[in-house]
Design an enzyme around this catalytic site. Sequence first.
Site, short mmCIF file in Angstrom:
data_model
loop_
_atom_site.label_atom_id
_atom_site.label_comp_id
_atom_site.label_asym_id
_atom_site.label_seq_id
_atom_site.Cartn_x
_atom_site.Cartn_y
_atom_site.Cartn_z
N HIS A 370 0.80 -1.23 0.00
CA HIS A 370 0.00 0.00 0.00
C HIS A 370 0.82 1.27 0.00
CE1 HIS A 370 -3.97 -1.88 0.90
NE2 HIS A 370 -3.21 -2.80 1.49
N LYS A 561 -8.24 13.83 4.92
CA LYS A 561 -7.37 12.65 4.86
C LYS A 561 -6.32 12.82 5.96
CE LYS A 561 -6.35 13.81 0.47
NZ LYS A 561 -6.44 12.61 -0.33
N ARG A 562 -5.51 11.79 6.20
CA ARG A 562 -4.43 11.97 7.16
C ARG A 562 -3.55 13.16 6.74
NH1 ARG A 562 -3.76 7.97 11.21
NH2 ARG A 562 -1.94 9.21 11.77
N LYS A 567 0.86 14.47 1.05
CA LYS A 567 -0.52 14.74 0.63
C LYS A 567 -0.74 16.24 0.38
CE LYS A 567 -2.31 10.71 3.22
NZ LYS A 567 -2.99 9.84 2.24
N THR A 669 -8.57 6.67 -1.78
CA THR A 669 -9.91 6.13 -1.94
C THR A 669 -10.94 7.22 -1.65
OG1 THR A 669 -9.65 5.27 0.31
CG2 THR A 669 -9.45 3.69 -1.50
N LYS A 673 -14.79 8.33 -3.29
CA LYS A 673 -16.00 8.65 -2.51
C LYS A 673 -16.55 10.01 -2.91
CE LYS A 673 -13.94 5.91 1.10
NZ LYS A 673 -13.03 5.90 2.26
C1 26W Z 1 4.34 0.50 9.53
C2 26W Z 1 3.63 1.79 9.65
C3 26W Z 1 2.65 1.95 8.56
C4 26W Z 1 1.31 1.90 8.84
C5 26W Z 1 0.41 2.02 7.84
C6 26W Z 1 3.08 2.11 7.28
C7 26W Z 1 2.17 2.23 6.27
C8 26W Z 1 0.83 2.17 6.54
C9 26W Z 1 -0.16 2.23 5.42
C10 26W Z 1 0.44 1.58 4.20
C11 26W Z 1 -0.66 3.57 5.13
C12 26W Z 1 -1.89 3.55 4.26
O1 26W Z 1 -2.98 3.59 4.76
N1 26W Z 1 -1.72 3.56 2.92
C13 26W Z 1 -2.82 3.88 2.05
O2 26W Z 1 -3.48 2.72 1.60
C14 26W Z 1 -4.64 3.07 0.86
C15 26W Z 1 -5.37 1.80 0.54
O3 26W Z 1 -4.68 1.07 -0.42
C16 26W Z 1 -4.29 3.88 -0.35
O4 26W Z 1 -5.46 4.29 -0.99
C17 26W Z 1 -3.46 5.10 0.03
O5 26W Z 1 -3.01 5.78 -1.13
C18 26W Z 1 -2.29 4.70 0.88
O6 26W Z 1 -1.60 5.83 1.37
#
Ligand code: 26W
Length: 822
Positions: A370, A561-562, A567, A669, A673
């Site tokens: 992701h 969003k975060r 971003k 995503t 929406k």
């Molecule tokens: C290890 C710490 C950590 C925690 C969460 C690293 C990375 C994450 C996620 C990968 C962050 C995340 O939510 N990524 C998002 O995933 C969505 C679903 O596929 C995408 O639509 C977003 O672009 C992406 O940032």
Amino acid sequence: MKSATKDKTPAAFPPNPGSEALAAEILEVLKYRVGKDTTVATPYDWLTASIKAVRDRIIDHWISATKEAYEQQEKRVYYLSLEFLIGRLMRDAFSNFGLMNTVREALASLGVDFDVIAALEPDAALGNGGLGRLAACFMESMATVDIPAHGYGIRYANGMFRQEIQDGWQVELPETWLDHGNSWEFERRERAFEVGFGGSVESVTDKEGRLERHIWKPGERVLAVAYDTPVVGWRANRVNTLRLWSGMPVDPILLDKFNAGDHIGALAESNKADALSRVLYPADSHMAGQELRLRQEYFFSSASLQDILQRHLSQYGELESLPDKAAIHLNDTHPAIAVPELMRLLMDVHGMDFDRAWSITGRTFGYTNHTLLPEALESWPVPLFERLLPRHMQLVYAINAQVLLEARATGRFNDEQIARISLIQENGDRRVRMGNLAFVGSHSINGVSALHTDLMKKTVFADLHSLYPGRINNKTNGITPRRWLFQCNAGLTALAREAIGDRFLDDIEAIRDLDGFAGDAAFREKFAAVKRANKVRLAELVARRLGIRIDPSALFDIQIKRIHEYKRQLLNILEAVALYDQIRSHPERDWAPRVKLFGGKAAPSYHNAKLIIKLANDVARVINGDPAVRGLLKVVFVPNYNVSGAEVMMPGADLSEQISTAGMEASGTGNMKFALNGALTIGTLDGANVEIRERVGDDNIFIFGLKANEVAERRSGGYQPRAVIEGSPELSQALSAISSGVFSPGDPDRYRDLVSGLYDSDWFMVAADFDAYAAAQRTVDDVWRDPHDWNARAIRNVARVGWFSSDRTIREYAKDIWNVPA
Ligand code: 26W
């Protein structure tokens, strides 16, 4: 009830009991299970009674779906995810069951307002952002397209923190979503597994002294106890299970310690077990690196695999057929430890040799990546890994030896490439690379948008892709139209039904039939009225929460969003500052009234993200308080953005901000929406924006800025942000206003580092894209001035984004990765 064949979904809800019968059921629950009489029932009691009454009806469907999967020996999908960002469940379950109006009427007959009690249900915020919300949409879609599936995760007592804004700064408070109990879940004490940590590994040899097997003797053990929540698909086509693990001590109290007077020490085990499911790590896109995080990852991966193997063994009596009957999916690398854990269970517990176990493992797992951000790619220091999971460390070495042997045998890789393929990072401190581990342990590795998948092949996984070509594939993300259109936007749903009939309710891509209505003036009027009502609802939320009045006839421009530098909320804020300056300098111009809304949480340790929140609030205070602006521009930061907040904000948007640095947002995503709810997108060619543009057409989206390859070129070609800034009067003005303390009069230095970061490095290309962004915003204003044109474009967005349904995404996973019918 579940349909007999997968390809024929009956477009009907389960039988409806009618509101009178349902009212009687709710009263019964209130009396006998809540233990209250109507005269003393609190709103929470009514909430509990309503949920439990409907839940009872769901259970029949749940049991029959589970039974049928067993009897038909259907292949099951297991979705392992450290996050499920579910939000509220009541509308979802009631509406998918076709009981929404019946419950509303039943409660009204009892003198209870459904909306009042619905607002009391806490958000299940067991996730950070996109990845967790995707897992929740996938669970709902798997039930909808009739795939027997279990979600596995952790039942965090404290999910995502609650955000308060105090004096413009983010303050984090614990969210205690279980305070009033959780009426949806079933505790399964009997479904508990032991999970070990630490200790040592013994090797057992046979009579001839040959190594027979390894036995891990953990130094610590905890219990994982299952809590099950039913997941109802559309029209209750199928009900699946979300199984979340909670940590419990094996011995709740160490009596010998207690008796010796060590009352605190006696509870040590209990506290340790408790910690495993205490709190969600609130950092997205930054690896936490704490031991507790690795413990959480192993805790839920191990419990889930033990559960899966036990189910498989009890049904089939052997494990060779595991890949034919179980597809286990890794949602990012967070559960990647499941790869060596399955190897351990197959070899050490079930006596298989390495080759058999490795073949089964690879055919069972799939992995979704992701993010490409280097700081988000998980890796664990070898010493920590070895201390916590000594047997898994051995297995990682054994797997690595096998992979590197294969790589060398091709003769195609030099030492540098071999080093990148290795599961162990050798430069600097030695670390286990969880992405590589997930990759080599899976038969399918997918990205979440076409662009992201392409970049995966060219960057992080270039060498592994070359070693195992054909494994990487794309599955563009999607969203469930039930929550993100039918439930959150009843007005638009009703209007669409009136115009094109009900076909889109079961096949969201049929919403394309609305396309022809873009040219229909009467329809456009009705569409505008629906949008206006949604904006009024959003304006009321803003007034209630913040005491700020916003005008529903202004353009609602939303970025939710975060908060992350990639971003580029900062780009948006800088544009607001520039626009503010323009309005003040040219009050005579025909400015299109605009409200810029922001929402999102910053990771508690992410300094710049928190500073960006403060800046948004500082800028809001100054602009909103300046009479010279005459309400032409307002800036609002909506605190504690969460799923429930999104359900009000998405339908109330005119403009969707999707402005990440190209190449950095894997998919997004929220972009889907917004478009489905009739907002136009302003965005870069990043993530799924690329595919949204392909579908809505160039005229119905505002694209600007550098493309991913151009970002890469600029970065490597000596990008000089200072020169760019100096060449842009608007940006220079905005930055000097911020540096001189216009927005932070008591603390002019507050944003010094943020601003100098732009001048000196600007990794995220804010300066490089600023002028193009500002110009695109003025094009937005021009289109906005012609409401017919704007509404026609908005209608085309709604009509053309049905493809971004998680039903479509899940069908692709089912066919290409899981090999299950859907
Ligand atoms: C290890 C710490 C950590 C925690 C969460 C690293 C990375 C994450 C996620 C990968 C962050 C995340 O939510 N990524 C998002 O995933 C969505 C679903 O596929 C995408 O639509 C977003 O672009 C992406 O940032």
